[in-house]
Design a protein around this motif. Structure first.
Motif, PDB file in Angstrom:
ATOM      1  N   THR A   7      32.136  54.905  36.599  1.00  0.00           N
ATOM      2  CA  THR A   7      32.335  53.456  36.524  1.00  0.00           C
ATOM      3  C   THR A   7      32.790  53.051  35.135  1.00  0.00           C
ATOM      4  OG1 THR A   7      30.659  53.068  38.228  1.00  0.00           O
ATOM      5  CG2 THR A   7      31.211  51.216  36.801  1.00  0.00           C
ATOM      6  N   VAL A   8      32.143  53.592  34.120  1.00  0.00           N
ATOM      7  CA  VAL A   8      32.531  53.296  32.739  1.00  0.00           C
ATOM      8  C   VAL A   8      33.960  53.765  32.492  1.00  0.00           C
ATOM      9  CG1 VAL A   8      32.080  53.839  30.316  1.00  0.00           C
ATOM     10  CG2 VAL A   8      30.177  53.286  31.843  1.00  0.00           C
ATOM     11  N   ASP A   9      34.303  54.938  32.976  1.00  0.00           N
ATOM     12  CA  ASP A   9      35.658  55.464  32.804  1.00  0.00           C
ATOM     13  C   ASP A   9      36.693  54.551  33.470  1.00  0.00           C
ATOM     14  OD1 ASP A   9      34.645  57.600  31.391  1.00  0.00           O
ATOM     15  OD2 ASP A   9      34.807  59.023  33.059  1.00  0.00           O
ATOM     16  N   ARG A  10      36.391  54.073  34.671  1.00  0.00           N
ATOM     17  CA  ARG A  10      37.305  53.174  35.379  1.00  0.00           C
ATOM     18  C   ARG A  10      37.451  51.852  34.643  1.00  0.00           C
ATOM     19  NH1 ARG A  10      35.179  52.497  41.060  1.00  0.00           N
ATOM     20  NH2 ARG A  10      36.747  50.888  41.087  1.00  0.00           N
ATOM     21  N   CYS A  11      36.355  51.335  34.136  1.00  0.00           N
ATOM     22  CA  CYS A  11      36.398  50.083  33.369  1.00  0.00           C
ATOM     23  C   CYS A  11      37.234  50.253  32.111  1.00  0.00           C
ATOM     24  CB  CYS A  11      34.992  49.619  33.001  1.00  0.00           C
ATOM     25  SG  CYS A  11      34.050  49.000  34.395  1.00  0.00           S
ATOM     26  N   THR A  12      37.034  51.347  31.415  1.00  0.00           N
ATOM     27  CA  THR A  12      37.789  51.628  30.196  1.00  0.00           C
ATOM     28  C   THR A  12      39.276  51.738  30.507  1.00  0.00           C
ATOM     29  OG1 THR A  12      35.899  52.752  29.219  1.00  0.00           O
ATOM     30  CG2 THR A  12      38.057  53.244  28.273  1.00  0.00           C
ATOM     31  N   GLU A  13      39.609  52.443  31.568  1.00  0.00           N
ATOM     32  CA  GLU A  13      41.006  52.600  31.966  1.00  0.00           C
ATOM     33  C   GLU A  13      41.626  51.242  32.306  1.00  0.00           C
ATOM     34  OE1 GLU A  13      43.684  54.732  35.452  1.00  0.00           O
ATOM     35  OE2 GLU A  13      41.586  55.318  35.217  1.00  0.00           O
ATOM     36  N   THR A  14      40.899  50.401  33.035  1.00  0.00           N
ATOM     37  CA  THR A  14      41.385  49.079  33.404  1.00  0.00           C
ATOM     38  C   THR A  14      41.619  48.215  32.171  1.00  0.00           C
ATOM     39  OG1 THR A  14      40.249  49.172  35.537  1.00  0.00           O
ATOM     40  CG2 THR A  14      40.875  46.990  34.736  1.00  0.00           C
ATOM     41  N   LEU A  15      40.682  48.241  31.238  1.00  0.00           N
ATOM     42  CA  LEU A  15      40.834  47.457  30.011  1.00  0.00           C
ATOM     43  C   LEU A  15      42.011  47.955  29.175  1.00  0.00           C
ATOM     44  CD1 LEU A  15      37.115  46.918  29.003  1.00  0.00           C
ATOM     45  CD2 LEU A  15      38.720  45.205  29.862  1.00  0.00           C
ATOM     46  N   ASN A  16      42.209  49.248  29.133  1.00  0.00           N
ATOM     47  CA  ASN A  16      43.355  49.808  28.409  1.00  0.00           C
ATOM     48  C   ASN A  16      44.676  49.352  29.026  1.00  0.00           C
ATOM     49  OD1 ASN A  16      41.811  51.126  26.498  1.00  0.00           O
ATOM     50  ND2 ASN A  16      41.760  53.038  27.641  1.00  0.00           N
ATOM     51  N   LYS A  17      44.740  49.360  30.352  1.00  0.00           N
ATOM     52  CA  LYS A  17      45.947  48.908  31.049  1.00  0.00           C
ATOM     53  C   LYS A  17      46.173  47.418  30.812  1.00  0.00           C
ATOM     54  CE  LYS A  17      46.064  52.333  34.736  1.00  0.00           C
ATOM     55  NZ  LYS A  17      45.974  52.542  36.192  1.00  0.00           N
ATOM     56  N   LEU A  18      45.091  46.656  30.835  1.00  0.00           N
ATOM     57  CA  LEU A  18      45.183  45.226  30.592  1.00  0.00           C
ATOM     58  C   LEU A  18      45.737  44.959  29.188  1.00  0.00           C
ATOM     59  CD1 LEU A  18      44.626  42.297  31.417  1.00  0.00           C
ATOM     60  CD2 LEU A  18      42.268  42.625  30.653  1.00  0.00           C
ATOM     61  N   GLN A  51      41.242  36.766  39.781  1.00  0.00           N
ATOM     62  CA  GLN A  51      42.550  36.155  40.014  1.00  0.00           C
ATOM     63  C   GLN A  51      43.493  36.427  38.852  1.00  0.00           C
ATOM     64  OE1 GLN A  51      41.302  32.118  40.665  1.00  0.00           O
ATOM     65  NE2 GLN A  51      41.059  32.421  42.867  1.00  0.00           N
ATOM     66  N   MET A  52      42.972  36.357  37.642  1.00  0.00           N
ATOM     67  CA  MET A  52      43.781  36.624  36.464  1.00  0.00           C
ATOM     68  C   MET A  52      44.264  38.079  36.461  1.00  0.00           C
ATOM     69  SD  MET A  52      42.845  36.348  32.419  1.00  0.00           S
ATOM     70  CE  MET A  52      41.803  37.804  32.501  1.00  0.00           C
ATOM     71  N   LEU A  53      43.379  39.007  36.777  1.00  0.00           N
ATOM     72  CA  LEU A  53      43.772  40.418  36.814  1.00  0.00           C
ATOM     73  C   LEU A  53      44.835  40.665  37.877  1.00  0.00           C
ATOM     74  CD1 LEU A  53      40.442  42.380  36.339  1.00  0.00           C
ATOM     75  CD2 LEU A  53      42.297  42.081  34.698  1.00  0.00           C
ATOM     76  N   ARG A  54      44.663  40.063  39.061  1.00  0.00           N
ATOM     77  CA  ARG A  54      45.667  40.228  40.110  1.00  0.00           C
ATOM     78  C   ARG A  54      47.024  39.700  39.644  1.00  0.00           C
ATOM     79  NH1 ARG A  54      41.183  39.578  43.128  1.00  0.00           N
ATOM     80  NH2 ARG A  54      41.239  37.337  43.327  1.00  0.00           N
ATOM     81  N   TYR A  55      47.030  38.563  38.970  1.00  0.00           N
ATOM     82  CA  TYR A  55      48.269  38.003  38.443  1.00  0.00           C
ATOM     83  C   TYR A  55      48.938  38.991  37.486  1.00  0.00           C
ATOM     84  CZ  TYR A  55      51.182  35.417  35.166  1.00  0.00           C
ATOM     85  OH  TYR A  55      52.200  35.032  34.350  1.00  0.00           O
ATOM     86  N   LYS A  59      52.486  40.805  38.028  1.00  0.00           N
ATOM     87  CA  LYS A  59      53.529  40.570  37.025  1.00  0.00           C
ATOM     88  C   LYS A  59      54.068  41.898  36.498  1.00  0.00           C
ATOM     89  CE  LYS A  59      54.465  37.955  32.873  1.00  0.00           C
ATOM     90  NZ  LYS A  59      54.125  36.742  32.185  1.00  0.00           N
ATOM     91  N   GLN A  60      53.172  42.824  36.225  1.00  0.00           N
ATOM     92  CA  GLN A  60      53.576  44.122  35.716  1.00  0.00           C
ATOM     93  C   GLN A  60      54.391  44.870  36.774  1.00  0.00           C
ATOM     94  OE1 GLN A  60      50.346  46.666  34.512  1.00  0.00           O
ATOM     95  NE2 GLN A  60      51.680  48.008  33.390  1.00  0.00           N
ATOM     96  N   PHE A  61      53.969  44.808  38.024  1.00  0.00           N
ATOM     97  CA  PHE A  61      54.671  45.491  39.111  1.00  0.00           C
ATOM     98  C   PHE A  61      56.075  44.908  39.291  1.00  0.00           C
ATOM     99  CE2 PHE A  61      55.762  45.853  43.635  1.00  0.00           C
ATOM    100  CZ  PHE A  61      55.790  47.213  43.764  1.00  0.00           C
ATOM    101  N   LYS A  62      56.189  43.591  39.274  1.00  0.00           N
ATOM    102  CA  LYS A  62      57.496  42.961  39.450  1.00  0.00           C
ATOM    103  C   LYS A  62      58.454  43.331  38.332  1.00  0.00           C
ATOM    104  CE  LYS A  62      56.276  38.964  42.224  1.00  0.00           C
ATOM    105  NZ  LYS A  62      56.209  37.486  42.266  1.00  0.00           N
TER     106      LYS A  62
END
Length: 66
Positions: A7-18, A51-55, A59-62
């Protein structure tokens, strides 16, 4: 214990991508925050944050497609 580490690894990865998306697309964090702070209380609840993360993901995908 292993699930906790994953879980921590996934959170870290998500924050890095963000962080990478914010930097890459020169996103104004304050404007983004205000856009999703629907309750206008200077904090994002779980729904607003989601909602912000989905946006950002959309945006990144588009931009990858263009």
């Amino acid at each position: 214990m292993r699930g906790s580490t994953q879980t921590v690894d996934r959170c870290t990865e998500t924050l890095n991508k963000l962080g990478a998306a914010i930097t890459k697309y020169n996103i104004d964090l304050w404007e983004l925050f205000k856009k999703y702070d629907k309750s206008d209380n200077y904090s994002l609840d779980r729904t607003e944050f989601g909602q912000m993360l989905r946006y950002l993901i959309i945006k990144q995908f588009k931009r990858r497609i263009d």
